[in-house]
Write an enzyme that holds these catalytic residues in place. Structure first.
Site, PDB file in Angstrom:
ATOM      1  N   GLY A   1       0.739  -5.351   0.316  1.00 17.93           N
ATOM      2  CA  GLY A   1      -0.702  -5.646  -0.597  1.00 17.93           C
ATOM      3  C   GLY A   1       0.157  -6.236  -1.926  1.00 17.93           C
ATOM      4  O   GLY A   1      -0.743  -7.198  -2.411  1.00 17.93           O
TER       5      GLY A   1
ATOM      6  N   ALA B   1       0.770  -1.203   0.054  1.00 15.83           N
ATOM      7  CA  ALA B   1       0.002  -0.155   0.036  1.00 15.83           C
ATOM      8  C   ALA B   1       0.789   1.416   0.129  1.00 15.83           C
ATOM      9  O   ALA B   1       1.951   1.433   0.535  1.00 15.83           O
ATOM     10  CB  ALA B   1      -0.986   0.137   1.217  1.00 15.83           C
TER      11      ALA B   1
ATOM     12  N   GLU C   1       3.303  -5.249   7.549  1.00 13.62           N
ATOM     13  CA  GLU C   1       2.200  -4.294   8.164  1.00 13.62           C
ATOM     14  C   GLU C   1       2.494  -4.297   9.625  1.00 13.62           C
ATOM     15  O   GLU C   1       2.083  -3.025  10.192  1.00 13.62           O
ATOM     16  CB  GLU C   1       0.845  -5.070   7.827  1.00 13.62           C
ATOM     17  CG  GLU C   1       0.429  -4.753   6.512  1.00 13.62           C
ATOM     18  CD  GLU C   1       0.814  -6.214   5.455  1.00 13.62           C
ATOM     19  OE1 GLU C   1       0.423  -6.212   4.552  1.00 13.62           O
ATOM     20  OE2 GLU C   1       1.551  -6.846   6.113  1.00 13.62           O
TER      21      GLU C   1
ATOM     22  N   GLU D   1      -0.435  -9.911  -0.838  1.00  9.03           N
ATOM     23  CA  GLU D   1      -1.712 -10.090  -0.550  1.00  9.03           C
ATOM     24  C   GLU D   1      -2.258 -10.518  -2.134  1.00  9.03           C
ATOM     25  O   GLU D   1      -3.186 -11.233  -2.264  1.00  9.03           O
ATOM     26  CB  GLU D   1      -2.195  -9.249  -0.096  1.00  9.03           C
ATOM     27  CG  GLU D   1      -2.108  -9.196   1.587  1.00  9.03           C
ATOM     28  CD  GLU D   1      -2.771  -7.963   2.467  1.00  9.03           C
ATOM     29  OE1 GLU D   1      -3.373  -8.171   3.240  1.00  9.03           O
ATOM     30  OE2 GLU D   1      -2.193  -6.926   1.867  1.00  9.03           O
TER      31      GLU D   1
END
Length: 260
Positions: A112, A63, A135, A115
């Site tokens: 991300g 992100a 994270e 992910e």
């Protein structure tokens, strides 16, 4: 534009094009990816998707932190709306896409980026690629589905080790854990992804979609419920041209062998 599109016959290559930002996923980039997937979904002439990042350093470092920080500063409701819901929408769209999405991991796949790799049905990594869940160093758990998908892929303890430490793993280890299908030299990455797409798209699109749907919907269900999903997906293909063509080809080949 932060997303670049290249058409190669039946395959579309989507490139996250923020190389100077390690292809970080800001909100316009996520929205652009979703928009392109909608276009691809509606075009029957496109049979497969390869998703990669610009350059050789990163598939996606995750992100976009300034965007994320601004959303978090606005409080829980804004953070949920702008970060979690958007991230869940993207990874679920990739996971449930009716055409195969092959992630070509050309470098870092952090946050991300990892992910997205977890959500995609198939992934190939360059030898220098690495994967991490950083994270926790920012004070929160993975928000794009990673706390749920990663342990399902690699097992609870292995998943928690990545999530709780934030430490990266190399591509070879990701392959051992089943996070990616295979690892190839960097200069062979896109050819390997296109070759995998070609090996899939030689089959009937209705069969490919049914296989994707059966596995994606059934993999986390109890076996009896999963078998019901499989039966429904099989039944949906029975009246299709793909089945008629496939059976005719097999029977014709068998008859030719019998005549020799």
């Amino acid at each position: 534009m932060t997303v670049r599109i290249e058409r190669d016959d039946q395959v579309v290559v989507i490139t996250i094009d923020r190389e100077q930002k390690l292809n970080a996923l800001d909100y316009p980039t996520i929205d652009a990816l979703l928009a392109q997937l909608d276009v691809i979904d509606s075009d029957d002439s496109i049979r497969a998707v390869v998703l990669t990042g610009a350059g050789r350093r990163a598939f996606s470092a995750g992100a976009d932190i300034p965007s994320l920080a601004a959303s978090i500063a606005g409080g829980p409701e804004r953070a949920l709306r702008e970060i979690v819901r958007r991230g869940h929408t993207l990874t679920r769209r990739i996971e449930e896409f009716p055409k195969p999405v092959i992630v070509a991991v050309n470098g870092l796949a952090y946050g991300g980026g990892c992910e997205i790799t977890e959500a995609a049905p198939l992934a190939i990594a360059a030898e220098h690629a690495s994967f991490a869940k950083p994270e926790i160093s920012l004070g929160f758990p993975p928000p794009f589905g990673g706390s749920q998908r990663l342990p399902r892929h690699v097992g609870r303890k292995r998943g928690l080790e990545m999530i709780l430490t934030g430490d990266p793993i190399p591509a070879a280890r990701a392959a051992e854990l089943g996070l990616v299908n295979t690892v190839v030299p960097a200069d062979e990455l896109m050819d390997a992804a296109r070759d995998l797409a070609a090996r899939i798209t030689r089959h009937a699109p209705t069969a490919v979609a049914a296989c994707l749907r059966a596995v994606t919907r059934g993999v986390n269900l109890p076996i009896d419920e999963g078998l019901a999903v499989e039966a429904a997906c099989f039944a949906a293909t029975v009246p299709t041209d793909g089945v008629r063509t496939g059976l005719r080809r097999f029977l014709d080949r068998t008859a030719a062998v019998d005549r020799t």
